[in-house]
Write an enzyme that holds these catalytic residues in place. Structure first.
Site, PDB file in Angstrom:
ATOM      1  CG  HIS A  17       0.704  -5.311   2.351  1.00  0.00           C
ATOM      2  ND1 HIS A  17       1.768  -5.812   1.925  1.00  0.00           N
ATOM      3  CD2 HIS A  17       0.941  -4.437   3.265  1.00  0.00           C
ATOM      4  CE1 HIS A  17       2.787  -5.515   2.525  1.00  0.00           C
ATOM      5  NE2 HIS A  17       2.243  -4.486   3.237  1.00  0.00           N
ATOM      6  CG  ASP A  53      -1.730   1.366   8.181  1.00  0.00           C
ATOM      7  OD1 ASP A  53      -1.126   1.510   9.099  1.00  0.00           O
ATOM      8  OD2 ASP A  53      -1.061   1.440   7.050  1.00  0.00           O
TER       9      ASP A  53
HETATM   10  N1  CMC Z   1      -8.409   0.386  -2.813  1.00  0.00           N
HETATM   11  C1  CMC Z   1      -9.130   0.246  -4.077  1.00  0.00           C
HETATM   12  N2  CMC Z   1      -8.280  -0.625  -5.011  1.00  0.00           N
HETATM   13  C2  CMC Z   1      -6.990  -0.887  -4.547  1.00  0.00           C
HETATM   14  C3  CMC Z   1      -6.641  -0.966  -3.419  1.00  0.00           C
HETATM   15  C4  CMC Z   1      -7.293  -0.162  -2.432  1.00  0.00           C
HETATM   16  N3  CMC Z   1      -6.537   0.272  -1.124  1.00  0.00           N
HETATM   17  N4  CMC Z   1      -5.379  -1.198  -3.416  1.00  0.00           N
HETATM   18  C5  CMC Z   1      -5.024  -1.924  -4.580  1.00  0.00           C
HETATM   19  N5  CMC Z   1      -6.256  -1.459  -5.482  1.00  0.00           N
HETATM   20  C6  CMC Z   1      -6.409  -2.019  -6.817  1.00  0.00           C
HETATM   21  C7  CMC Z   1      -5.625  -1.127  -7.824  1.00  0.00           C
HETATM   22  O1  CMC Z   1      -6.710  -0.032  -8.153  1.00  0.00           O
HETATM   23  C8  CMC Z   1      -5.288  -2.048  -8.728  1.00  0.00           C
HETATM   24  O2  CMC Z   1      -6.456  -2.235  -9.630  1.00  0.00           O
HETATM   25  P1  CMC Z   1      -6.364  -2.512 -11.226  1.00  0.00           P
HETATM   26  O3  CMC Z   1      -5.468  -3.818 -11.411  1.00  0.00           O
HETATM   27  O4  CMC Z   1      -7.798  -2.581 -11.760  1.00  0.00           O
HETATM   28  O5  CMC Z   1      -5.587  -1.395 -11.588  1.00  0.00           O
HETATM   29  C9  CMC Z   1      -5.031  -3.222  -8.001  1.00  0.00           C
HETATM   30  O6  CMC Z   1      -5.501  -3.111  -7.009  1.00  0.00           O
HETATM   31  C10 CMC Z   1      -3.290  -3.515  -7.827  1.00  0.00           C
HETATM   32  O7  CMC Z   1      -3.131  -2.101  -7.227  1.00  0.00           O
HETATM   33  P2  CMC Z   1      -1.523  -1.536  -7.323  1.00  0.00           P
HETATM   34  O8  CMC Z   1      -1.773  -0.141  -6.772  1.00  0.00           O
HETATM   35  O9  CMC Z   1      -0.716  -2.164  -8.315  1.00  0.00           O
HETATM   36  O10 CMC Z   1      -1.033  -2.299  -5.822  1.00  0.00           O
HETATM   37  P3  CMC Z   1       0.433  -1.997  -5.156  1.00  0.00           P
HETATM   38  O11 CMC Z   1       0.981  -3.263  -4.515  1.00  0.00           O
HETATM   39  O12 CMC Z   1       1.031  -1.108  -6.120  1.00  0.00           O
HETATM   40  O13 CMC Z   1      -0.262  -1.267  -3.888  1.00  0.00           O
HETATM   41  C11 CMC Z   1      -0.653  -0.283  -1.622  1.00  0.00           C
HETATM   42  C12 CMC Z   1      -0.073  -1.535  -2.484  1.00  0.00           C
HETATM   43  C13 CMC Z   1      -0.715  -0.571  -0.295  1.00  0.00           C
HETATM   44  C14 CMC Z   1      -0.173   1.034  -2.214  1.00  0.00           C
HETATM   45  C15 CMC Z   1      -2.484  -0.267  -2.164  1.00  0.00           C
HETATM   46  O14 CMC Z   1      -2.932  -1.662  -1.751  1.00  0.00           O
HETATM   47  C16 CMC Z   1      -3.008   0.953  -1.761  1.00  0.00           C
HETATM   48  O15 CMC Z   1      -2.766   2.136  -1.946  1.00  0.00           O
HETATM   49  N6  CMC Z   1      -3.727   0.733  -0.391  1.00  0.00           N
HETATM   50  C17 CMC Z   1      -4.017   1.910   0.289  1.00  0.00           C
HETATM   51  C18 CMC Z   1      -3.348   2.470   0.956  1.00  0.00           C
HETATM   52  C19 CMC Z   1      -2.755   1.825   2.430  1.00  0.00           C
HETATM   53  O16 CMC Z   1      -3.730   1.162   3.031  1.00  0.00           O
HETATM   54  N7  CMC Z   1      -1.690   1.679   2.548  1.00  0.00           N
HETATM   55  C20 CMC Z   1      -1.139   0.909   3.611  1.00  0.00           C
HETATM   56  C21 CMC Z   1      -0.320  -0.302   3.278  1.00  0.00           C
HETATM   57  S1  CMC Z   1       0.143  -1.429   4.448  1.00  0.00           S
HETATM   58  C22 CMC Z   1       1.039  -0.726   5.918  1.00  0.00           C
HETATM   59  C23 CMC Z   1       2.206   0.170   5.317  1.00  0.00           C
HETATM   60  O17 CMC Z   1       3.102  -0.155   4.265  1.00  0.00           O
HETATM   61  O18 CMC Z   1       2.547   1.163   5.776  1.00  0.00           O
END
Ligand code: CMC
Length: 426
Positions: free
Chosen positions: A304, A361
């Site tokens: 998140h 989720d």
């Molecule tokens: N699985 C694997 N790695 C992950 C995940 C994940 N679900 N989420 C983050 N990471 C890793 C990412 O690869 C990165 O690693 P590195 O630093 O080595 O490059 C690090 O964690 C930081 O990730 P980020 O993409 O910079 O983080 P963000 O804040 O931009 O993304 C997120 C947040 C929710 C988009 C992401 O965690 C994600 O894609 N999660 C899966 C989709 C999901 O479950 N979404 C629902 C979110 S909660 C409800 C809502 O908002 O609707």
């Protein structure tokens, strides 16, 4: 005492005011930054950017705290209903018994959808995703319910209409997609019971309303009701800042929510769990793929932007799911798979280092499956839940004295000026 941050640039020092929120959160006010320095800020994904002052929802991502209008979401999940929470979010306070009754009457009065809209539903291809349909239909509402003259009345009526009709429209879309008769809302049923009845009752088999299921749906919707400046809410505020009508602003929120990185994750989680379960060593392979920087795969329902600890909503949902499955005497193999995956990820140093925990989720899909909601409707349920939040945020932005058209800047990195070359010379 007023606080300032000092920016030193080009041999000059500029003092920028610091704004302090009611929970002690601090922000540098850069409203006059460009005017005073010629500089703009660069913050892809807006991870460090506050776009408004808001009195609606407080999230502390480090401690796993979520409160609506100051009230912890745990208390609302335990004692409130979705209808009451919707009132709280939109009006800023819990309703008195009289206000709640009046709100119920209004929701009932506005629960029908214009009959002509049925034709639209019938003409979408059967395979259409219900989120695409919902977004289009909400935008179409303005054509059926034109603007009222009095702004206050317009806001109040439109808000109630939306809260009530979106629920009817979601059930209607499900029924029509299956070729079934549309079931109309009933005045004797509560908000959630009415939705379940519209979804699952048929002319030949009345739906038996189970209070445990109704309670679980209430909790699901309460937990989704607002989450400050998330992607879809920011979309509602941004589109709303152009002073479009509420239906158009909400329609853009629904479109944003559809994305798998946002609300679409609840559907993606179930699809991921089913795939993991169907494969030998599925959990281990999924974690390995998630860790591989060359693989775009992500663990859906994990991670998140704000929570760097267990999402408080996921904690509640996990408990509710267990309780509901027990009471309904259901077993869901995907729940075992989810538990195994969660345990493995929480012990995996790669995930621990990145502070990746289950989000809202992760368990919500299992709850919705137990209720009987089809997978492609999961994000629609999220949209019904998020609606009061979107509305409250839109209303707040309209009333905000600092509110302006949202129009971010950019750092241009394209070609500098060059001449047009006629086609015959290329
Ligand atoms: N699985 C694997 N790695 C992950 C995940 C994940 N679900 N989420 C983050 N990471 C890793 C990412 O690869 C990165 O690693 P590195 O630093 O080595 O490059 C690090 O964690 C930081 O990730 P980020 O993409 O910079 O983080 P963000 O804040 O931009 O993304 C997120 C947040 C929710 C988009 C992401 O965690 C994600 O894609 N999660 C899966 C989709 C999901 O479950 N979404 C629902 C979110 S909660 C409800 C809502 O908002 O609707």
């Amino acid at each position: 005492m007023e606080e300032f941050a000092t920016l030193s640039y080009g041999g000059r020092e500029v003092r920028l005011p610091v704004i302090v929120g009611s929970e002690g959160e601090r922000a540098i006010d850069i409203t006059r930054l460009r005017e005073r320095t010629g500089l703009i800020t660069h913050d892809p994904g807006f991870a460090n950017t506050g776009c408004c002052r808001s009195a609606i929802t407080f999230v502390d991502g480090e401690r796993g705290v979520l409160r609506y209008r100051g009230i912890p979401v745990e208390e609302l999940a335990a004692h409130s209903t979705f209808k009451e929470t919707a009132f709280l979010l939109v009006h800023g306070r819990l309703p008195s018994p009289r206000e709640l009754t009046r709100f119920s009457v209004l929701l009932n009065d506005h629960s029908l959808v214009h009959e002509d809209m049925k034709i639209f539903y019938q003409n979408f291809p059967r395979s259409s995703h219900p989120m695409g349909i919902l977004s289009s239909m909400v935008n179409a509402l303005r054509s059926f319910y034109p603007e009222l003259q009095n702004l206050e009345e317009e806001v109040n009526v439109t808000v109630t209409r939306l809260l009530s009709k979106v629920r009817t429209m979601a059930a209607m879309s499900y029924k029509i997609s299956r070729g079934h008769t549309v079931v109309y809302p009933r005045p004797d049923l509560t908000y959630c019971a009415n939705f379940l009845n519209m979804m699952f009752s048929t002319p030949v088999r009345p739906y038996e309303i189970d209070p445990e299921v109704v309670r679980a749906l209430n909790v699901f919707l309460i937990l989704h009701a607002d989450h400050e400046q998330n992607c879809s809410t920011a979309a509602v505020r941004l589109v709303g800042s152009a002073r479009v009508n509420l239906y158009a602003a909400i329609s853009s929120g629904i479109a944003a929510l559809w994305g798998p990185l946002h609300g679409g994750a609840n559907q993606a989680v179930i699809e991921m769990l089913a795939a993991i379960r169907g494969e030998a060593g599925g959990v281990r392979k999924a974690l390995a793929r998630a860790r591989d920087p060359a693989d775009p795969f992500r663990l859906m329902g994990f991670g998140h932007r704000v929570y760097k600890t267990y999402d408080p909503r996921a904690k509640i949902l996990k408990e509710v799911v267990h309780g509901l499955l027990d009471r309904l005497r259901l077993e869901d193999p995907l729940l075992d798979c989810a538990r195994e995956l969660e345990e493995a990820a929480l012990q995996d140093p790669w995930f621990v280092e990145r502070r990746l925990y289950p989000n809202v989720d992760f368990y919500s899909g299992i709850l919705l499956r137990a209720i009987g909601i089809p997978t492609n409707m999961f994000t629609v349920l999220f949209a019904i839940g998020r609606l009061p939040g979107w509305i409250a945020q839109w209303k707040e932005s309209l009333e905000d004295p600092e509110g302006r058209l949202w129009r971010p800047r950019q750092i241009y990195v394209g070609p500098t000026e060059r001449r047009y070359v006629p086609i015959e010379a290329r």
